[in-house]
Write an enzyme that holds these catalytic residues in place. Structure first.
Site, PDB file in Angstrom:
ATOM      1  N   ALA A  85       0.819  -1.219   0.000  1.00 15.08           N
ATOM      2  CA  ALA A  85       0.000   0.000   0.000  1.00 15.08           C
ATOM      3  C   ALA A  85       0.854   1.270   0.000  1.00 15.08           C
ATOM      4  O   ALA A  85       0.437   2.293  -0.538  1.00 15.08           O
ATOM      5  CB  ALA A  85      -0.948  -0.009   1.198  1.00 15.08           C
ATOM      6  N   GLN A 193      -6.454  -0.970   5.458  1.00 12.70           N
ATOM      7  CA  GLN A 193      -7.051  -1.543   6.672  1.00 12.70           C
ATOM      8  C   GLN A 193      -8.503  -1.978   6.467  1.00 12.70           C
ATOM      9  O   GLN A 193      -9.153  -2.431   7.405  1.00 12.70           O
ATOM     10  CB  GLN A 193      -7.002  -0.526   7.824  1.00 12.70           C
ATOM     11  CG  GLN A 193      -5.606  -0.127   8.259  1.00 12.70           C
ATOM     12  CD  GLN A 193      -4.876  -1.208   9.038  1.00 12.70           C
ATOM     13  OE1 GLN A 193      -5.444  -2.231   9.411  1.00 12.70           O
ATOM     14  NE2 GLN A 193      -3.604  -1.004   9.277  1.00 12.70           N
ATOM     15  N   HIS A 215      -0.382  -7.923   3.305  1.00 14.25           N
ATOM     16  CA  HIS A 215      -0.148  -8.440   4.665  1.00 14.25           C
ATOM     17  C   HIS A 215      -1.124  -7.879   5.690  1.00 14.25           C
ATOM     18  O   HIS A 215      -1.044  -8.217   6.864  1.00 14.25           O
ATOM     19  CB  HIS A 215       1.308  -8.219   5.098  1.00 14.25           C
ATOM     20  CG  HIS A 215       1.655  -6.821   5.469  1.00 14.25           C
ATOM     21  ND1 HIS A 215       1.862  -6.439   6.773  1.00 14.25           N
ATOM     22  CD2 HIS A 215       1.847  -5.714   4.728  1.00 14.25           C
ATOM     23  CE1 HIS A 215       2.172  -5.155   6.802  1.00 14.25           C
ATOM     24  NE2 HIS A 215       2.161  -4.691   5.582  1.00 14.25           N
ATOM     25  N   THR A 253       9.402  -7.266 -12.796  1.00 20.84           N
ATOM     26  CA  THR A 253       8.730  -8.561 -12.883  1.00 20.84           C
ATOM     27  C   THR A 253       7.727  -8.713 -11.745  1.00 20.84           C
ATOM     28  O   THR A 253       8.071  -8.500 -10.585  1.00 20.84           O
ATOM     29  CB  THR A 253       9.773  -9.693 -12.786  1.00 20.84           C
ATOM     30  OG1 THR A 253      10.717  -9.510 -13.840  1.00 20.84           O
ATOM     31  CG2 THR A 253       9.130 -11.062 -12.903  1.00 20.84           C
ATOM     32  N   CYS A 339       4.740   2.230  12.036  1.00 18.06           N
ATOM     33  CA  CYS A 339       5.620   3.016  11.167  1.00 18.06           C
ATOM     34  C   CYS A 339       6.193   4.210  11.904  1.00 18.06           C
ATOM     35  O   CYS A 339       7.228   4.734  11.539  1.00 18.06           O
ATOM     36  CB  CYS A 339       4.828   3.503   9.965  1.00 18.06           C
ATOM     37  SG  CYS A 339       3.747   2.231   9.332  1.00 18.06           S
TER      38      CYS A 339
END
Length: 415
Positions: A85, A193, A215, A253, A339
């Site tokens: 994200a 979220q 994740h 890729t 974070c």
């Protein structure tokens, strides 16, 4: 805090319970099952056109693209695979702003966005764009009328997150989407979220760009997606140049095993959305009610109704949040976003909703998810109540409050 960061588990110390589902989620075992063949047997480059290894990887990648699209009501051609994200948010904000910069130089966002949205906006300001950082009300929600007044003829993008990662409030995305469409302004939402946790339909909501993270929905780390609307078509300037993969928007890729994992996670989330939501709601209510029944002066941050129930941010008055985290070492919790939890500043999200500095420092975020059990919730409540009581008994402020002294009225002197 340093102690928290540098510590490792002692030899026989059990691992803590996991109650931090906003930071990341464990991978669903069914996701791993879907990924394994592409890690070992089907290892072709999905962009190799000349042999079966490439073809089988490509078909797996396209199946995953459809699984992601189906979860949010999109067309598979509108899904671009990214690393997560953060990258999707960077691509949306910088990409739209730079593409339309000849005519439009204004961006609108909110003060409670994720750091990567705010930082991308800062960079656009340095490039000469005008950015409005909308305040939010005390319940964490934006004022739609204020948003409408902020939009100008030269506004290219409005970026407002769906569910907040710290306090769990859910913005009125559908109303914002319809407002932006009526004003001919592109609308981006960071839904990391929210995807897989609440029902989402990009067409009903009139969303033009949406950021998705693997994740956060029981998928692998290192993969995400950007939804990019085709009709009305939205153009962005790519951040990454190279072989022109993903329609030239995101060269590099595509990692087939990770894409397959994201697709599988989206399909499972779609099948289990209702069940998961009920499960999480029951446990969240249990946690909040039990804590609030056992100890006074606990505040739930953010709107009590417009929210995703699995993200619970509580402030425990007269207790230092970091001390509480240390005391609850057998439960994995956090005092804000992972974070930004390395800094000692109180959370900017709590500051934006007008939380007092002392209450902001005493907040803990509880994350509940698909694999959380009732026993884990009860254990967390028990430990939390026990430690809050212990820390309050040690607090002179708590003592003064019990004696009926109004702490706010005290003039503290420095010696």
């Amino acid at each position: 805090l340093k102690l928290i960061k540098s510590r490792e588990l002692e030899k026989d110390e059990p691992r803590p319970l996991y109650m931090d589902f906003q930071a990341t989620t464990p991978m669903d075992p069914r996701v791993l099952d879907a990924m394994l063949p592409y890690q070992v047997n089907y290892y072709g480059n999905p962009h190799s056109r000349t042999h079966a290894y490439g073809w089988e990887s490509e078909s797996a990648m396209e199946k995953a693209r459809k699984q992601v699209a189906d979860l949010i009501g999109a067309d598979p051609r509108e899904i671009v695979f990214t690393s997560g994200a953060t990258e999707s948010n960077n691509m949306s904000i910088k990409g739209v702003a730079r593409f339309y910069k000849a005519k439009k130089k204004h961006i609108v966002t909110t003060q409670t966005e994720h750091k990567c949205v705010l930082d991308s906006c800062r960079i656009m300001e340095a490039e000469g764009f005008d950015v409005t950082y909308l305040p939010v009300k005390n319940n964490g929600l934006i004022d739609l009328k204020q948003l409408e007044e902020t939009i100008r003829p030269d506004t290219s993008l409005v970026s407002i997150m769906t569910v907040n990662n710290e306090i769990g409030v859910k913005q009125p995305i559908k109303e914002i989407g319809h407002l932006c469409r009526s004003k001919n302004v592109f609308f981006h939402t960071d839904a990391a979220q929210a995807v897989g946790k609440i029902p989402i339909n990009v067409n009903d909501w009139k969303v033009d760009l949406m950021s998705i993270s693997g994740h956060k929905l029981y998928g692998p780390k290192g993969i995400g997606a950007l939804y990019l609307r085709r009709r009305p078509r939205i153009r962005i300037e790519p951040l990454q140049s190279g072989g022109g993969q993903e329609r030239g928007l995101r060269s590099g890729t595509v990692p087939t095993p990770l894409a397959v994992g994201l697709g599988a996670a989206c399909e499972i989330a779609q099948q289990e959305l209702e069940y998961d939501h009920k499960h999480v709601t029951v446990l969240a209510n249990r946690l909040v009610q039990k804590i609030m029944a056992a100890i006074p002066d606990v505040v739930l941050n953010g709107d009590p109704d417009q929210r995703y129930p699995g993200c619970i941010n509580l402030s425990f008055a007269y207790v230092e949040g970091e001390s509480l985290l240390m005391a609850l070492k057998d439960v994995a919790l956090s005092s804000g976003s992972a974070c930004t939890s390395a800094s000692l500043e109180p959370s900017y999200v709590l500051r934006a909703i007008g939380t007092d500095e002392d209450l902001a420092h005493s907040s803990i975020r509880f994350g509940i998810g698909r694999f959380t059990t009732e026993d884990e919730v009860d254990y967390t409540v028990e430990k939390c109540v026990q430690q809050v009581k212990r820390l309050r008994e040690m607090s002179p402020l708590w003592e003064m409050v019990q004696e009926g002294i109004d702490i706010k009225s005290i003039k503290w002197t420095q010696h």
